[in-house]
Design an enzyme around this catalytic site. Structure first.
Site, mmCIF file in Angstrom:
data_model
loop_
_atom_site.group_PDB
_atom_site.id
_atom_site.type_symbol
_atom_site.label_atom_id
_atom_site.label_comp_id
_atom_site.label_asym_id
_atom_site.label_seq_id
_atom_site.Cartn_x
_atom_site.Cartn_y
_atom_site.Cartn_z
ATOM 1 C CB ILE A 68 7.357 6.925 14.088
ATOM 2 C CG1 ILE A 68 8.608 6.051 13.921
ATOM 3 C CG2 ILE A 68 7.060 7.690 12.799
ATOM 4 C CD1 ILE A 68 9.873 6.773 13.543
ATOM 5 N NE ARG B 150 0.697 12.429 6.984
ATOM 6 C CZ ARG B 150 1.117 13.573 7.466
ATOM 7 N NH1 ARG B 150 0.258 14.450 7.925
ATOM 8 N NH2 ARG B 150 2.381 13.858 7.514
ATOM 9 C CG ASP C 219 3.115 1.611 9.072
ATOM 10 O OD1 ASP C 219 2.782 2.483 9.885
ATOM 11 O OD2 ASP C 219 3.199 1.824 7.845
ATOM 12 C CB CYS D 124 -4.357 6.441 10.970
ATOM 13 S SG CYS D 124 -4.875 4.960 10.123
ATOM 14 C CG ASP E 279 6.374 20.857 9.871
ATOM 15 O OD1 ASP E 279 5.822 19.737 9.849
ATOM 16 O OD2 ASP E 279 7.368 21.095 10.573
ATOM 17 C CG LEU E 280 9.285 18.134 8.107
ATOM 18 C CD1 LEU E 280 9.753 16.735 8.469
ATOM 19 C CD2 LEU E 280 10.362 19.155 8.482
ATOM 20 C CE LYS F 133 -1.555 1.961 3.923
ATOM 21 N NZ LYS F 133 -1.534 3.419 4.054
ATOM 22 C CG ASN F 134 2.635 2.632 3.548
ATOM 23 O OD1 ASN F 134 1.439 2.907 3.428
ATOM 24 N ND2 ASN F 134 3.223 2.489 4.720
ATOM 25 N NE ARG G 225 0.042 10.512 10.169
ATOM 26 C CZ ARG G 225 -0.272 9.376 9.543
ATOM 27 N NH1 ARG G 225 -1.426 8.798 9.756
ATOM 28 N NH2 ARG G 225 0.574 8.825 8.693
ATOM 29 N N PRO G 226 1.693 16.807 11.156
ATOM 30 C CG PRO G 226 3.527 17.881 12.125
ATOM 31 C CD PRO G 226 2.627 16.697 12.285
ATOM 32 N NE ARG H 287 -6.823 4.619 5.412
ATOM 33 C CZ ARG H 287 -5.795 4.959 6.186
ATOM 34 N NH1 ARG H 287 -5.898 4.934 7.483
ATOM 35 N NH2 ARG H 287 -4.667 5.367 5.662
HETATM 36 C C1 UD1 Z 1 4.350 7.017 6.027
HETATM 37 C C2 UD1 Z 1 3.492 5.784 5.871
HETATM 38 C C3 UD1 Z 1 2.970 5.324 7.227
HETATM 39 C C4 UD1 Z 1 4.129 5.127 8.182
HETATM 40 C C5 UD1 Z 1 5.019 6.363 8.233
HETATM 41 C C6 UD1 Z 1 6.283 6.158 9.056
HETATM 42 C C7 UD1 Z 1 2.531 5.976 3.672
HETATM 43 C C8 UD1 Z 1 1.309 6.151 2.868
HETATM 44 N N1 UD1 Z 1 2.378 6.083 5.001
HETATM 45 O O1 UD1 Z 1 3.502 8.026 6.594
HETATM 46 O O2 UD1 Z 1 2.256 4.110 7.043
HETATM 47 O O3 UD1 Z 1 3.611 4.875 9.469
HETATM 48 O O4 UD1 Z 1 5.437 6.738 6.905
HETATM 49 O O5 UD1 Z 1 7.015 5.105 8.559
HETATM 50 O O6 UD1 Z 1 3.588 5.703 3.161
HETATM 51 N N2 UD1 Z 1 6.266 14.816 10.385
HETATM 52 C C9 UD1 Z 1 6.341 16.164 10.696
HETATM 53 N N3 UD1 Z 1 6.226 17.066 9.677
HETATM 54 C C10 UD1 Z 1 6.043 16.685 8.390
HETATM 55 C C11 UD1 Z 1 5.973 15.323 8.082
HETATM 56 C C12 UD1 Z 1 6.092 14.393 9.108
HETATM 57 O O7 UD1 Z 1 6.502 16.534 11.851
HETATM 58 O O8 UD1 Z 1 5.938 17.561 7.508
HETATM 59 C C13 UD1 Z 1 6.353 13.821 11.477
HETATM 60 C C14 UD1 Z 1 5.036 13.059 11.623
HETATM 61 O O9 UD1 Z 1 4.109 13.775 12.409
HETATM 62 C C15 UD1 Z 1 5.475 11.776 12.262
HETATM 63 C C16 UD1 Z 1 6.854 11.546 11.640
HETATM 64 O O10 UD1 Z 1 7.284 12.811 11.133
HETATM 65 O O11 UD1 Z 1 5.604 11.930 13.642
HETATM 66 C C17 UD1 Z 1 6.865 10.511 10.548
HETATM 67 O O12 UD1 Z 1 6.017 10.910 9.509
HETATM 68 P P1 UD1 Z 1 6.258 10.501 7.984
HETATM 69 O O13 UD1 Z 1 7.534 9.736 7.847
HETATM 70 O O14 UD1 Z 1 6.078 11.729 7.175
HETATM 71 O O15 UD1 Z 1 5.044 9.506 7.749
HETATM 72 P P2 UD1 Z 1 3.982 9.557 6.586
HETATM 73 O O16 UD1 Z 1 4.641 9.848 5.301
HETATM 74 O O17 UD1 Z 1 2.806 10.337 7.017
#
Ligand code: UD1
Length: 418
Positions: free
Chosen positions: A328, A92, A306, A116, A124-125, A22-23, A121-122, A398
């Site tokens: 995470i 997301r 996950d 979820c 900002d990055l 899926k991811n 889950r910001p 999902r």
């Molecule tokens: C992806 C996966 C999800 C997995 C996660 C971590 C998909 C569709 N989803 O989610 O299943 O659990 O990676 O392996 O691939 N963060 C910030 N700012 C940002 C982006 C992220 O603070 O702009 C924080 C998030 O809140 C979280 C952490 O970074 O605490 C990890 O997030 P991220 O690696 O971005 O996960 P996703 O891409 O949302």
């Protein structure tokens, strides 16, 4: 409302092949927007998140033909620049369309994504990186107005955390940008490598996939190709956990064990015997699993967040105390209450969960709290004595394509009741 009804305690035995990941499927579908000619993706799992991505592609003007697990995407020359709120809120990962739409249409209007509830889950990055590439982004309540009037350009970007989604968005924005992008502290997950491999097969110039620095040389255009989605390492980990709690013996084919090193070592620590080949894993579990000392979720190659919930369900029936630290996401223990209803002895405090293994769980009526929390209930229901009913399957669906079919294949007594 559908429910899964599991008559637990049956030993799992046999062989199966996990679905495509899926991811990986979701960013690959977003990437098809960038192609100037048709793309075929094979091994695409039948998931509601995939359907949501297909709905976004169709809204953007692409023509999508589905044939079983294959999808042909015919991109349109004119890509719409907005994604309606109801489609963004489905999941997301709808946010990975931002980089692709901005690169293709020159502007993007969308709202913050759903998905979820795992704590804040910001994004900002994602936004900071796109701004460095020349995007002008205005946040207006829940809406995002993004424009790149002069086109996107390459940039030197350093992520403060190796976010999977932000890395994907930068890749999607950078492949057609003017000049070179250097992304440091990039995510190294296998799904990132899959996206880079696909984009390179379409003519992109990306180096460093799987390492922490990615070099992306912008190209004029991408040309479609046929590509098979990588196997789902999290679905595989879930099935292995389900077999482990039944003293089972299963073999999974068509997967990449090298993507699962951190998870596989946990099964070994729990007393399972593993036979690992290049594309398959056989797991033979002991009559009673042993405790697992300490599991810390980390970015790849660390233990994946996950897999935390399904593995927690496994430790709930192991002998002794296991400790889990979730690094995470802030709020990824919602499934614990449901596991406790089934007789598990788990205490959480902040990021830590202490699991005192019990000899057996009992069936109960429980609800999925989120996608992977649902996977934990699946594992617990397979282990439990008696009947478990799992509701709120919208979360599980999902990320798991008809798990009842595959688990029945392995000998579980599990039915979906609509
Ligand atoms: C992806 C996966 C999800 C997995 C996660 C971590 C998909 C569709 N989803 O989610 O299943 O659990 O990676 O392996 O691939 N963060 C910030 N700012 C940002 C982006 C992220 O603070 O702009 C924080 C998030 O809140 C979280 C952490 O970074 O605490 C990890 O997030 P991220 O690696 O971005 O996960 P996703 O891409 O949302």
């Amino acid at each position: 409302m559908s429910k899964l009804v599991i008559n637990g305690g049956r030993r799992l035995e046999g062989e199966l092949t996990p679905h495509g990941a899926k991811n990986s499927a979701l960013p690959l579908l977003a990437a098809t927007v960038l192609s100037s000619s048709p793309v075929i993706l094979d091994r695409l799992p039948m998931l509601t998140d995939v359907e949501a991505s297909v709905a976004i592609l169709t809204h953007l003007g692409c023509t999508v033909h589905r044939d079983g697990n294959s999808v042909e995407v015919i991109p349109s020359a004119e890509c719409a620049n907005s994604i309606p709120e109801h489609l963004m809120r489905e999941m997301r990962s709808s946010i990975v369309f931002l980089g692709a739409v901005l690169a293709k249409a020159g502007s993007a209007r969308l709202c913050f994504p759903g998905g979820c509830e795992l704590g804040p889950r910001p994004i900002d990055l994602h936004l900071q990186a796109l701004r460095q590439m020349g995007a002008e982004i205005r946040e207006d309540g829940c809406a995002l107005h993004c424009a790149a009037p002069k086109g996107l350009h390459g940039a030197r970007i350093a992520l403060s955390f190796p976010s999977v989604g932000a890395t994907e968005n930068v890749l999607l924005a950078a492949v057609l940008a003017k000049g070179q992008t250097v992304l440091s502290n990039a995510a190294k997950e296998p799904e990132i490598i899959d996206l880079c491999t696909f984009l390179n097969a379409c003519g992109a110039r990306i180096c460093g996939a799987g390492e922490s620095v990615l070099y992306i040389e912008g190209v004029e255009r991408l040309i479609g190709c046929r590509y098979s989605v990588m196997p789902d390492r999290i679905e595989a980990a879930t099935f292995l956990a389900a077999a482990a709690v039944t003293a089972g013996d299963i073999t999974l084919h068509g997967l990449k064990p090298s993507h699962m090193t951190a998870v596989l070592s946990v099964f070994e620590e729990a007393g399972c015997t593993l036979h690992i080949r290049e594309n398959s894993v056989r797991l033979k579990a002991p009559a009673r699993l042993s405790r697992v000392g300490l599991i810390r979720t980390m970015p790849y190659p660390g233990f994946p967040t996950d897999a935390q919930a399904p593995i927690m369900a496994m430790t709930a029936v192991a002998s002794g105390t296991s400790v889990i630290i979730e690094n995470i996401f802030d709020s990824r223990y919602k499934h614990v209450c449901e596991l406790v209803r089934m007789g598990a002895n788990i205490k959480t405090e902040g990021r830590m969960a202490v699991v005192e293994g019990v000899p057996c769980l009992h069936g109960a009526s429980v609800c999925c709290t989120d996608l992977r929390g649902g996977a934990a209930l699946l594992v617990a229901g397979i282990a439990a004595q008696g009947v478990t009913q799992i509701g709120r399957l919208c979360h599980l669906d999902r990320g798991y394509a008809y798990p009842e079919k595959l688990l029945t294949q392995l000998g579980a007594d599990i039915k979906r009741i609509n």
